[in-house]
Design an enzyme around this catalytic site. Structure first.
Site, PDB file in Angstrom:
ATOM      1  N   CYS A 112     -12.135  54.616  29.034  1.00 40.44           N
ATOM      2  CA  CYS A 112     -13.165  53.766  29.606  1.00 40.44           C
ATOM      3  C   CYS A 112     -13.364  54.042  31.095  1.00 40.44           C
ATOM      4  CB  CYS A 112     -12.826  52.308  29.316  1.00 40.44           C
ATOM      5  SG  CYS A 112     -14.217  51.178  29.356  1.00 40.44           S
ATOM      6  N   HIS A 113     -13.275  53.024  31.942  1.00 39.61           N
ATOM      7  CA  HIS A 113     -13.476  53.171  33.378  1.00 39.61           C
ATOM      8  C   HIS A 113     -12.251  53.742  34.100  1.00 39.61           C
ATOM      9  CE1 HIS A 113     -16.853  50.492  32.513  1.00 39.61           C
ATOM     10  NE2 HIS A 113     -17.365  50.900  33.651  1.00 39.61           N
TER      11      HIS A 113
END
Length: 187
Positions: A112-113
């Protein structure tokens, strides 16, 4: 599968605002595979998890990033979460810690991030990877060949997009950690 990672020591690097499921599911799976896992953060104490935008559980930190080196571990896992990732990339000891895994050709798994710290660590040149779609431009600007796939493995770098990808992410992470160092992984 319990013996697959026996003797492997894995660091999870994160801070407040991490996406809880992106931490707990890989943590539990690596432990079940026999790995010794430790939570590293910019500061000791606890870190606050999130279920998207809602506060979740707090977890005890094992070591501050400034007190550990990559050579103490066999692999690194970077959970996502927007706030977590944004704060980690601004913490110099955390960035140096992450960069050390690439310098030592050790597996790194990011979801993800979580990839923002790798852009800051300047380790993505020529690497094929994925992430949450909003990071595409940031990672491409950092030199990555960004693709929209469930999981991407590039010479020890495992990357995934979101919590829905966790089963594939966990399987690839265990596979890469069980293989060990990767000659092509460079900082």
């Amino acid at each position: 599968m319990a013996e697959r990672l026996t003797g492997k020591r894995v660091a999870f690097l994160m801070t407040d605002g991490f996406e809880q499921v992106e931490f707990t599911r890989p943590w539990e799976a690596l432990r079940a595979a026999g790995a010794e896992v430790e939570l590293i953060a910019p500061e000791t104490g606890t870190v606050q998890g999130m279920n998207h935008v809602e506060p979740a559980d707090a977890f005890e930190v094992d070591h501050a990033a400034s007190d550990v080196e990559a050579d103490l571990y066999d692999a690194l896992v970077l959970p996502g979460g927007v706030v977590n990732a944004d704060h980690l990339r601004m913490d110099r000891p955390s960035v140096a810690f992450a960069r050390g895994f690439f310098e030592q050709h050790k597996p790194v798994a990011v979801i993800c991030h979580g990839a923002w710290i790798l852009a800051e660590a300047d380790v993505l040149h020529g690497r094929r990877m994925t992430s949450y779609p909003s990071l595409r431009t940031d990672l491409a600007n950092a030199g990555a060949d960004w693709v929209d796939e469930q999981v991407v493995v590039d010479e020890g770098l495992v990357s995934s997009r979101r919590p829905d990808d966790l089963p594939a992410f966990i399987d690839a992470t265990i596979e890469e950690i069980s293989e060990g160092a990767h000659a092509g992984q460079v900082a």
